[in-house]
Scaffold this active site. Sequence first.
Site, PDB file in Angstrom:
ATOM      1  N   GLU A 199      27.344  -2.183  -7.826  1.00  0.00           N
ATOM      2  CA  GLU A 199      28.173  -3.350  -7.522  1.00  0.00           C
ATOM      3  C   GLU A 199      27.357  -4.527  -6.993  1.00  0.00           C
ATOM      4  O   GLU A 199      27.579  -5.669  -7.407  1.00  0.00           O
ATOM      5  CB  GLU A 199      29.233  -2.976  -6.491  1.00  0.00           C
ATOM      6  CG  GLU A 199      30.233  -1.968  -6.984  1.00  0.00           C
ATOM      7  CD  GLU A 199      31.092  -1.464  -5.848  1.00  0.00           C
ATOM      8  OE1 GLU A 199      32.235  -1.917  -5.736  1.00  0.00           O
ATOM      9  OE2 GLU A 199      30.616  -0.634  -5.061  1.00  0.00           O
TER      10      GLU A 199
ATOM     11  N   GLN B 146      26.867   3.958 -15.968  1.00  0.00           N
ATOM     12  CA  GLN B 146      25.854   3.554 -14.974  1.00  0.00           C
ATOM     13  C   GLN B 146      24.660   4.500 -14.973  1.00  0.00           C
ATOM     14  O   GLN B 146      23.598   4.158 -14.449  1.00  0.00           O
ATOM     15  CB  GLN B 146      26.493   3.447 -13.586  1.00  0.00           C
ATOM     16  CG  GLN B 146      26.638   4.732 -12.781  1.00  0.00           C
ATOM     17  CD  GLN B 146      27.819   5.588 -13.197  1.00  0.00           C
ATOM     18  OE1 GLN B 146      28.163   5.682 -14.360  1.00  0.00           O
ATOM     19  NE2 GLN B 146      28.449   6.237 -12.244  1.00  0.00           N
ATOM     20  N   GLY B 147      24.831   5.688 -15.548  1.00  0.00           N
ATOM     21  CA  GLY B 147      23.694   6.590 -15.697  1.00  0.00           C
ATOM     22  C   GLY B 147      23.632   7.703 -14.677  1.00  0.00           C
ATOM     23  O   GLY B 147      22.587   8.319 -14.486  1.00  0.00           O
TER      24      GLY B 147
ATOM     25  N   SER C  60      29.712   2.164  -5.508  1.00  0.00           N
ATOM     26  CA  SER C  60      28.248   2.335  -5.613  1.00  0.00           C
ATOM     27  C   SER C  60      27.796   3.481  -4.713  1.00  0.00           C
ATOM     28  O   SER C  60      26.789   3.387  -4.017  1.00  0.00           O
ATOM     29  CB  SER C  60      27.503   1.047  -5.235  1.00  0.00           C
ATOM     30  OG  SER C  60      27.983  -0.038  -5.974  1.00  0.00           O
TER      31      SER C  60
ATOM     32  N   ALA D 263      17.548   6.776  -1.403  1.00  0.00           N
ATOM     33  CA  ALA D 263      18.271   5.874  -2.304  1.00  0.00           C
ATOM     34  C   ALA D 263      19.513   5.246  -1.677  1.00  0.00           C
ATOM     35  O   ALA D 263      20.197   5.854  -0.858  1.00  0.00           O
ATOM     36  CB  ALA D 263      18.659   6.619  -3.575  1.00  0.00           C
TER      37      ALA D 263
END
Lengths: 155, 793, 282
Positions: B729, B482-483, B522, B724
Site C-alpha cells: 500500500e 503481490q507475490g 500490507s 521485513a
Amino acid sequence: MKHEISFTINGEKVHLEVEPNKTLLKMIREDLNLTGAKEGCGAGECGSCTIIIDGKAVNSCMMLAVEADGKDIMTVEGLAKSGVLDPLQDTFIKNAALQCGYCTPGMLMSAKALLMRNPNPSEDDIKEAIGGNLCRCTGYKVILDAIKEAAGQIN
Amino acid sequence: MLKYVGHEVKRVDGLEKVTGYAKYVDDLKMAGMLYAKIKKSPYAHAKILKIDTSKAAALEGVKAIITGADVPNRVGLYLEDKTFLATDKVRFVGEAVAAVAAISEEIAEEAVELIEVEYEELPGVFNAMDAIKHDAPLLHEDLGNYKYGPIFFPKPGTNISNHYKIRKGDIDKGFAEADYIMENEFYVPHIQHAPIENHSVIALTEPTGKVTVWSACQSPYAVRKALSVAFKLPLHKVRVVTPAVGGGFGGKAGTTLEGITIPLSQKCMGRPVKLTYTREEDMVGSFVRQGCVAKIKTGVKKDGRIVAEENTFYWEGGAYTEYGVNIARAGGYASSGPYDIPNVKADSYCVYTNQPVGGPYRGFGMSEIHFAIEQNLDMIAIQMGMDPVEFRKINAIKDGGHTVTGQQLYNVGITKCIEAAEKDIEWGKTNKASGPNKLRGKGIACMYKAPSQPNNVASAALIKINEDGTANLMVTAMDLGQGSNTALTQIAAEVLTIPVEKISIITGDTDVTPYEWQTVASRITYCAGNAVKKAAEDAKEQLIKLGSIGLGLPAEYLELRDEHVVSSIYPDKKKSIASMALGLEMPDGSGVHGPIMGRGSFIPPNVRNTDKETGQGEKPVAFWTFGAQAIEIEIDMETGQIEVIKVAAAYDVGKVINPQLCRGQIEGGIIQGIGSALLEHQIMEKGKVKNPNFVDYKIPAVRDVPEMVIRMLEIPEITGPYGARGVGEPAMVPTAPAIANAIYNAIGIRINSLPLSAEKVLDAIKNNKSVACKVVQNNKGADGEGQVTCGIN
Amino acid sequence: MKNFEYVKPSTMEAVADILQQYGDGAKILNGGTDLLVRMRDNLIKPQVVVDIKGISELRKIEYTEEGLFIGAAVTMNEVICSKIVLEKYRILAQSAHEVGSYQLRNRATIVGNVCNASPSGDTIAPLYVLSAKVKIFNKDGIRLVPIENFILGVRKIDLKSGEIVLGILLPPIKGQNGGSYYKHARRKDVDLATVAVAAFCNEGQWKIAYAAVAPTILRGPKAEEILNSLSEVDENTLIPAMDAATSEVTPISDVRAGKEYRLDMIRISLKRAVLAALELYK
C-alpha cells in the site's frame, strides 16, 4: 436458431453448434473450456479477452461466436508448443511481467500478434500493440521489458 | 548468508499464469450450475414498499428468487450495519434489492427485468458536510442498535458512524507557542479499485446444510465468519475456497456477492450458483474508495518546527460503513503523517452518505490524508520561505521520536527515504521542457503507514515435509498478484534449506489451509511471513531432534544445510531431510516420531488498545513503513495536461524478501497513484455514478508510465521476518501529493482536490484559482498576511 | 444479450431484401465493435443481425480516376497500412490510428464509424475535410451522398429502408496539400475525443472540421475563411481563426469535459491541427 460452425483453434479443428447471441469469448471459455482469455469489461476497453484470429489480435468479447466460422484462432493456451514455452512466456516469467495474472493472457496475445507481424518492434510499436490492454498491478514497465527481451532486443 | 530470502527468485505462480492455466472463479464451471443476476435500486435513498417477483418466478428456467426478507441479518467486519440485499430501504443507487438464479445468464437477466419494486423516494445526502448537519436525513435510524467493535464510536441519531479522536500533548499551548498558524483544506473524491477481474462467486449448498463458496476474495476466513453470522451457520458448515484472484487492492476484502449467492443456492440444493459482476456492476456495487474532506490547522515556529496541529477528517463513507469506520480510525491514528509533532488534536469522522459503499482501498486512508498532509507541508514551507525538503527533514520522526499516538519509534527510515528521493530526482535542478508552452516542476511527498488491523489478528502456517524431501506449505494468505506465494515460499526455503522449486504452496481453502485473518493492510509478508518462518523453524527443530538421535550428535551442534541435517563440526556427518520426513528409522528397523509437520502461529506482539478519549497508546500498531517519492512533471500550459516525467521512490522495507517483486509492488503502486492523481474520479450526480465503465473511468495505460527510480532501504523491523515490513500500500500513497506539489513548483498554482485533471489544471491557470495558504496568525507581522479564502478547487 | 437471427448474405441484393423485410429490427454487423457493446447493454435488441463481411466487394480498397473507394468492410488497420491512403489521404490514416486500441482497429471499420454517427467518431471529421461521399446501395441503384448530408444527428444517418452503405469515396486531390487531425483526450491510449479538429489545406484553401463539439461533426466556414485570407499562416496569424472556432461550435458539458474546457480546447486543437497540416503541406 443455432448455427453450425467450423474453425481451427490452437491447431485443432472444431465443429460446433452455437446460438447467434453467444460471443466468441463466451464460446471459447464455456464450450471449449479454454478459460485463459478473460472478460474484464465486455466493451473492448481492457483487452483481457484478446486472442489472435488469422494472425491478427482481436477483442473476442466483441465478436460473435458465429463469426469464427472458417477462421484460424490462437488463444494463450496455444502459445506453448509441445510443452515448450513461447519466448514471450519465458520473458514474462523472467521479468515478473505479471502479478495477478488476469490481464496476462490478453497481454501475451497482443504481444504475440505484434511479434508475428513485426519481429523487431520499436518501443512505440510495443506501446501501440498493448495500449488496449489494461494492467492494474504491474505498472507496465516490466511488461515492456519482457516484450523487448522476447524480441531479442535485450538480454 | 541468506540463500533464498533477498534473492530474485522467479514467481512461483508465473508458469500457470503465462499459460492461461491459472483458474479464477469465473473460470470454474460445475455440473448443473445456475447463473445469478441482481435487481438494483434506481434510487439513492428510498423506502421499499413492495417487491413483486411473481412474473419473474413464472419465467421458464428461473430456479430461485430472493429479496431482503431472505437475508435479514445484519453483518459487517467492524460495525454490523449492512444486509446483503436491501431490506427496509435502499441507501444508494445500484444497491441490490433482489436476486435471481436461472439456468442461463440471459434468463436470469430477463427475470430481473420482470421483478417489480415499488419505492417511496426519500431525501438523500450526497456529501459528508451535508450529512453531518443536524437536520440531515438519516441513513441508519437504527445505528444505536447495531453491533460494533470496542474501538469504534458511532453517534446514534446522526450520520456519524465513527468519531475517532487524538488528543496528544496540549493543543492550546502548542498553538500559543507557534509563530505562524495556518489553515488549509483538501478534498479527495471517490475512486474505484478497478482490478481487471470483476467480483465473482459460486455458492453450493449440500444436503447437510454445509455451504461452500468459491470466491474471488482477499480474506477467506473473514468471509467465512461474516457468512456464518449472516446465515446462522456454525463455522465448520461454511467453506470458503479462493482460487487465483485477479487483483484486489482492498476491493475484495470483506464480503460482497457471497451473501447473495448463498441464499440462492440454499433454495436450489445441490446446484452451484454463480454470480459474476459486470464491469458496470463492479464499479458501483462493490467497495469504492471513500471521499475525504480534510482540514488542517498547523502551528509552526520560525525555525520550521511544527509545534501544533489540528486535523479534522470527514470521510464520505457511503451507504454502509461496516469497513469504512476503520479507515476513519486509521486516518486518525496516522493523522499528522510521518512527522514528530508534540501537540495534536485530531477528529476523524466516518459519515454515511447516499453513495456507493466506501471500503478498504490500497493505502487504507493514507493516500487521502497524505494528499492533505503533504500539500499542507509544502504550503507552509513555501509561505515561510523554506525548502520543502528541508522542512520535511526538520519535522520528520527521528529515532526515539514519537508518533501522533505517543508511540516511541526506533529504526525510523523516513529521513533516509527523503534523502534518497531528493538525490534521485536531482532536487533543485530545473530541466528544460520538451516544447513551447510547457513547463517543468518537481515535487516531493512522504508517507507512513501501519497495518490497520485489530491488535490481536492472527496468522498461521503449516508445513508438511514429504518423504522425497519436498514440502507442502499451507497458508490462507492470498496471492492477489503481490507475490506472497513466492515470498512466503522463499522464507520457508530459507529456514528449511529446501529449494523453492521443491516447495508447493497451497492457499485459500478454509477447510484445509490454516487461519489467516485477512490479506489486507500490507501485513502478509510481515504477519504470514512470521507464521511461515515459525512453521519452518518448528519443522526444523523436529528434524534436528531426529538428526541428533540418528547421528548420535548433540542437537546444538547440528544445523540444516542443503536439505540435510549436518554437523557444524564434522560436515561429513549428515542425514537428509527426505530420510527423516516420515520419522526416523532406527538401526533395529523401528521408527520414532512420525511425519514432520511444522506449525507456525503468529500475532503481532504487544499491540495494545489506545485510550478511548485521547487515542494515546504505546503501541497501537504492529509496525510502520516509511517512504518518500519525488516526482518531476511537465505541464502543457495550453491544455492543462500533465505528464509525469520521472518518479524517484524510496521506501524503507526493512528487508527485501524478493527485490524483483518488491520493485514490482512499488512500480505498480506509483502507476496506480498516478491514476488517482490525474485521471480517476467516480463522477456522481445525486449519488448516481455517471462513469461506471472503462470508457469514462480511465485507469493508467502503458503510455502513462514515466521513468521510475526505485530504492528499497533496509532498516530492519525487529519483529518482522528477517526484518521485513510491508510495502504494497505505501507504494501509491505519496504519488498524488507529490504531483500536486510539483504543479505548484512548476507554475505557482495550488490545487487542493483530486483528480488533477487537465480541465481542472487549465481552469486554475486561466482563472487564477490557486488556493493560497491561509495564514490565520503571523507573530512576525500583521495577522492575515497572504490570506486568501480557503476553498476547494 | 437477447437472442436474434444471424444471417451472412453473399450479395448486396440479399442484404437489401433482409433490411427491407425487417426494417428497424435488422442491424448490420460489420466490425461489430459498436453493435455488440450496444447489444450487450440491451440498448438495442435486433431481431436479425446481418453480417456483411461475406460480400467481397465491400472488402475492396481501390484508387481509380473517381478517387479512392474504401469498402464498408475495410478495417481501420487496413486503412492505416494502405499505401495509397498514406500517400494521398494521410489525415484519414492518422485519424483511424486514433480509434480505440490496436486490436479493436483490426475489426472496426471506417464505414462503421461513419454509420455510428457519433459526434466524437475519429475518422468522420477527416472525411468532412476530404469531401468524402458515401456510396449507398439500394435495389434501384446506387446513390452518392456527401458525408455532410449523410450524417444527420447523433446516431442518425440518411439511410432509407433497404439501403446499405457500400463504402466511402474520396475524390482525387490535385495539387499541393497537407492535412492533420488533432485529438484532445483524457488519456493517451484508447480514449474518446474530448474535442478534435481536422484541418486540410489544398492549394492554399483550407477545410476545417470539428468533432465532439456538436451533435454532428461540424465544418468551420468562419475559421476556413480567415485561414484562406491569410498570406502566411503561423502561430500568431491564426489566432483569429482560433477565436472563430469557438464561435462556430456548440459543445455540451458531460463526464468527459465541461463546455468551457471544450471551447478552450477547440481553439488549441485548431491551432495544433493547422500547424501540423502545414508541416505536411507539399
